[in-house]
Scaffold this motif. Structure first.
Motif, PDB file in Angstrom:
ATOM      1  N   LYS A  50      13.446 180.313 104.169  1.00 55.50           N
ATOM      2  CA  LYS A  50      13.852 179.294 103.196  1.00 55.50           C
ATOM      3  C   LYS A  50      12.645 178.557 102.648  1.00 55.50           C
ATOM      4  O   LYS A  50      11.796 178.080 103.419  1.00 55.50           O
ATOM      5  CB  LYS A  50      14.807 178.264 103.799  1.00 55.50           C
ATOM      6  N   GLY A  99      11.979 175.289 101.097  1.00 51.50           N
ATOM      7  CA  GLY A  99      12.638 174.001 100.899  1.00 51.50           C
ATOM      8  C   GLY A  99      12.451 173.531  99.465  1.00 51.50           C
ATOM      9  O   GLY A  99      11.368 173.692  98.884  1.00 51.50           O
ATOM     10  N   GLY A 100      13.506 172.970  98.892  1.00 48.99           N
ATOM     11  CA  GLY A 100      13.433 172.510  97.505  1.00 48.99           C
ATOM     12  C   GLY A 100      12.300 171.525  97.286  1.00 48.99           C
ATOM     13  O   GLY A 100      11.571 171.600  96.286  1.00 48.99           O
ATOM     14  N   GLY A 143      15.871 176.035  98.124  1.00 49.43           N
ATOM     15  CA  GLY A 143      16.703 174.849  97.957  1.00 49.43           C
ATOM     16  C   GLY A 143      16.572 174.305  96.547  1.00 49.43           C
ATOM     17  O   GLY A 143      16.111 175.012  95.636  1.00 49.43           O
ATOM     18  N   GLY A 144      16.962 173.053  96.363  1.00 49.57           N
ATOM     19  CA  GLY A 144      16.993 172.476  95.034  1.00 49.57           C
ATOM     20  C   GLY A 144      15.849 171.520  94.738  1.00 49.57           C
ATOM     21  O   GLY A 144      15.303 171.516  93.631  1.00 49.57           O
ATOM     22  N   GLY A 145      15.496 170.679  95.708  1.00 48.56           N
ATOM     23  CA  GLY A 145      14.474 169.668  95.447  1.00 48.56           C
ATOM     24  C   GLY A 145      14.884 168.810  94.265  1.00 48.56           C
ATOM     25  O   GLY A 145      15.970 168.228  94.260  1.00 48.56           O
ATOM     26  N   GLY A 202      19.233 170.311  90.810  1.00 48.98           N
ATOM     27  CA  GLY A 202      20.547 170.470  91.467  1.00 48.98           C
ATOM     28  C   GLY A 202      21.066 169.233  92.154  1.00 48.98           C
ATOM     29  O   GLY A 202      22.218 168.863  91.951  1.00 48.98           O
ATOM     30  N   HIS A 203      20.221 168.578  92.954  1.00 50.44           N
ATOM     31  CA  HIS A 203      20.722 167.430  93.718  1.00 50.44           C
ATOM     32  C   HIS A 203      21.200 166.287  92.818  1.00 50.44           C
ATOM     33  O   HIS A 203      22.268 165.733  93.027  1.00 50.44           O
ATOM     34  CB  HIS A 203      19.650 166.902  94.682  1.00 50.44           C
ATOM     35  N   ILE A 210      25.502 171.863  87.467  1.00 47.84           N
ATOM     36  CA  ILE A 210      24.885 171.975  88.798  1.00 47.84           C
ATOM     37  C   ILE A 210      24.368 173.401  89.030  1.00 47.84           C
ATOM     38  O   ILE A 210      23.204 173.611  89.401  1.00 47.84           O
ATOM     39  CB  ILE A 210      25.905 171.576  89.893  1.00 47.84           C
ATOM     40  N   MET A 230      20.333 175.039  89.249  1.00 47.98           N
ATOM     41  CA  MET A 230      19.852 175.906  90.332  1.00 47.98           C
ATOM     42  C   MET A 230      19.406 177.270  89.813  1.00 47.98           C
ATOM     43  O   MET A 230      18.426 177.834  90.314  1.00 47.98           O
ATOM     44  CB  MET A 230      20.933 176.054  91.411  1.00 47.98           C
ATOM     45  N   GLY A 269      20.436 177.472  97.128  1.00 45.87           N
ATOM     46  CA  GLY A 269      21.506 176.485  97.234  1.00 45.87           C
ATOM     47  C   GLY A 269      22.275 176.494  95.922  1.00 45.87           C
ATOM     48  O   GLY A 269      21.684 176.688  94.861  1.00 45.87           O
ATOM     49  N   ASP A 270      23.583 176.304  95.961  1.00 48.63           N
ATOM     50  CA  ASP A 270      24.398 176.554  94.770  1.00 48.63           C
ATOM     51  C   ASP A 270      25.727 175.834  94.921  1.00 48.63           C
ATOM     52  O   ASP A 270      25.933 175.051  95.853  1.00 48.63           O
ATOM     53  CB  ASP A 270      24.618 178.080  94.644  1.00 48.63           C
ATOM     54  N   VAL A 305      29.144 172.113  96.940  1.00 46.91           N
ATOM     55  CA  VAL A 305      27.752 172.533  97.137  1.00 46.91           C
ATOM     56  C   VAL A 305      27.634 173.367  98.411  1.00 46.91           C
ATOM     57  O   VAL A 305      28.259 173.063  99.431  1.00 46.91           O
ATOM     58  CB  VAL A 305      26.828 171.294  97.253  1.00 46.91           C
ATOM     59  N   SER A 312      24.418 174.475 100.763  1.00 46.18           N
ATOM     60  CA  SER A 312      22.981 174.212 100.872  1.00 46.18           C
ATOM     61  C   SER A 312      22.242 175.489 101.254  1.00 46.18           C
ATOM     62  O   SER A 312      22.815 176.404 101.863  1.00 46.18           O
ATOM     63  CB  SER A 312      22.707 173.128 101.917  1.00 46.18           C
ATOM     64  N   GLY A 313      20.970 175.506 100.931  1.00 51.05           N
ATOM     65  CA  GLY A 313      20.132 176.634 101.324  1.00 51.05           C
ATOM     66  C   GLY A 313      20.107 176.816 102.838  1.00 51.05           C
ATOM     67  O   GLY A 313      20.106 177.949 103.335  1.00 51.05           O
ATOM     68  N   THR A 336      23.223 169.219 104.204  1.00 57.47           N
ATOM     69  CA  THR A 336      22.216 169.608 103.211  1.00 57.47           C
ATOM     70  C   THR A 336      20.843 169.061 103.549  1.00 57.47           C
ATOM     71  O   THR A 336      19.851 169.517 103.022  1.00 57.47           O
ATOM     72  CB  THR A 336      22.552 169.146 101.768  1.00 57.47           C
TER      73      THR A 336
HETATM   74  C1  IPE Z   1      20.610 172.231  96.972  1.00 58.44           C
HETATM   75  O1  IPE Z   1      20.193 173.081  98.007  1.00 58.44           O
HETATM   76  C2  IPE Z   1      21.799 172.800  96.252  1.00 58.44           C
HETATM   77  C3  IPE Z   1      22.445 171.909  95.282  1.00 58.44           C
HETATM   78  C4  IPE Z   1      22.341 170.595  95.244  1.00 58.44           C
HETATM   79  C5  IPE Z   1      23.314 172.544  94.295  1.00 58.44           C
HETATM   80  P1  IPE Z   1      19.481 172.505  99.318  1.00 58.44           P
HETATM   81  O2  IPE Z   1      20.298 171.379  99.871  1.00 58.44           O
HETATM   82  O3  IPE Z   1      19.225 173.648 100.220  1.00 58.44           O
HETATM   83  O4  IPE Z   1      18.105 171.949  98.734  1.00 58.44           O
HETATM   84  P2  IPE Z   1      16.853 171.273  99.457  1.00 58.44           P
HETATM   85  O5  IPE Z   1      15.993 172.357 100.016  1.00 58.44           O
HETATM   86  O6  IPE Z   1      17.391 170.369 100.552  1.00 58.44           O
HETATM   87  O7  IPE Z   1      16.197 170.525  98.351  1.00 58.44           O
END
Ligand code: IPE
Length: 246
Positions: free
Chosen positions: A5, A7-8, A48-50, A53-54, A77, A81, A137-138, A149, A151-152, A207
């Motif tokens: 993974k 990380g976002g 992930g999203g960082g 997405g969030h 959303i 992503m 993440g999606d 949601v 999470s990754g 998440t």
């Molecule tokens: C975020 O994925 C997915 C969405 C908000 C759609 P993660 O939750 O895995 O992202 P990070 O790694 O914590 O940023």
């Protein structure tokens, strides 16, 4: 077989919406490319999203348990992503990595108990055919909730289990799980090892929080490592940087 993974927060600029950390992503891509030229054969990447997405999810009030029935919210959303996914793929392609996307929104779902089903036939076939599948993440269809949601981290744990991964890596903004003096905890074999620093709550935070990550990784058969970006290459080359959870 390694499930990794990114990380976002490690590959985006957390302080600015929908902004990539291009240098960080490029150095991750370089480490991945060099490991594939070396000993690593089968690699599945989840990002992930960082800063992607969030904030879209929170604007629409969507979480892992609270869903939406609005297509526009879902597209916003999911769209953020897939935008980040295209950036990740692009940087990997620049380094010669045969990376292709697998979008969880098109394949996974949750039942009414929120249990995730993530088919892996396409991931396994892509690996056999020499590709590097890149999930993220999606949103996922969620019975009774619309779309929620995923999470990754949740995807990583599910994939590691169903693909029988040998190793799991979480490349993060921190060098590992930190103790009370901010030193990296080298090994965690039971939650009690870190309860004093991570807390003993049965947090349902799927998440984010380190406590939830550690619990989920302890439940896996494969050893997992949490490490910072500069340790990605050593991890892929077979060493155990950061915190090892097994
Ligand atoms: C975020 O994925 C997915 C969405 C908000 C759609 P993660 O939750 O895995 O992202 P990070 O790694 O914590 O940023």
């Amino acid at each position: 077989m390694i499930v990794l993974k990114l990380g976002g927060s490690a590959i985006t600029d957390k302080d600015r919406p929908e902004t990539l950390d291009g240098d960080a992503l490029d150095s991750a891509a370089a480490a991945i490319a060099s490991s594939l030229e070396g000993d690593v054969d089968d690699l599945v990447i989840v990002h992930g999203g960082g800063s992607f997405g969030h904030h879209n999810a929170s604007e629409h009030g969507v979480t892992t348990s609270e869903g939406t029935h609005e297509a526009a919210a879902a597209m916003d959303i999911h769209g953020a992503m897939t935008t980040l996914n295209r950036f990740v793929l692009g940087r990997l392609h620049e380094r010669g990595v045969q990376a292709v996307p697998v979008h969880p929104f098109s394949t996974a779902h949750r039942d009414a108990d929120a249990d995730l089903t993530l088919p892996t036939g396409q991931v396994e076939t892509l690996l056999e055919e020499g590709f590097v599948p890149v999930l993220h993440g999606d949103l996922v269809a969620h019975a009774g909730e619309g779309a929620t949601v995923v999470s990754g981290d949740e995807l990583v744990v599910d994939l590691a289990r169903s693909l029988g991964a040998d190793r799991v890596g979480l490349c993060s903004t921190v060098p590992g799980v930190l103790d009370a003096d901010d030193a990296v905890v080298e090994r965690i074999s039971a939650y009690e090892d870190v309860e004093s620093v991570l807390g003993d709550s049965d947090a349902t935070d799927v998440t984010g929080g380190m406590a939830a990550k550690v619990r989920a990784l302890l439940a896996l058969e494969a050893p997992a490592s949490i490490f910072g970006l500069e340790e990605l290459e050593p991890f892929l080359d077979g060493s155990n940087p950061g915190t090892t959870i097994e």
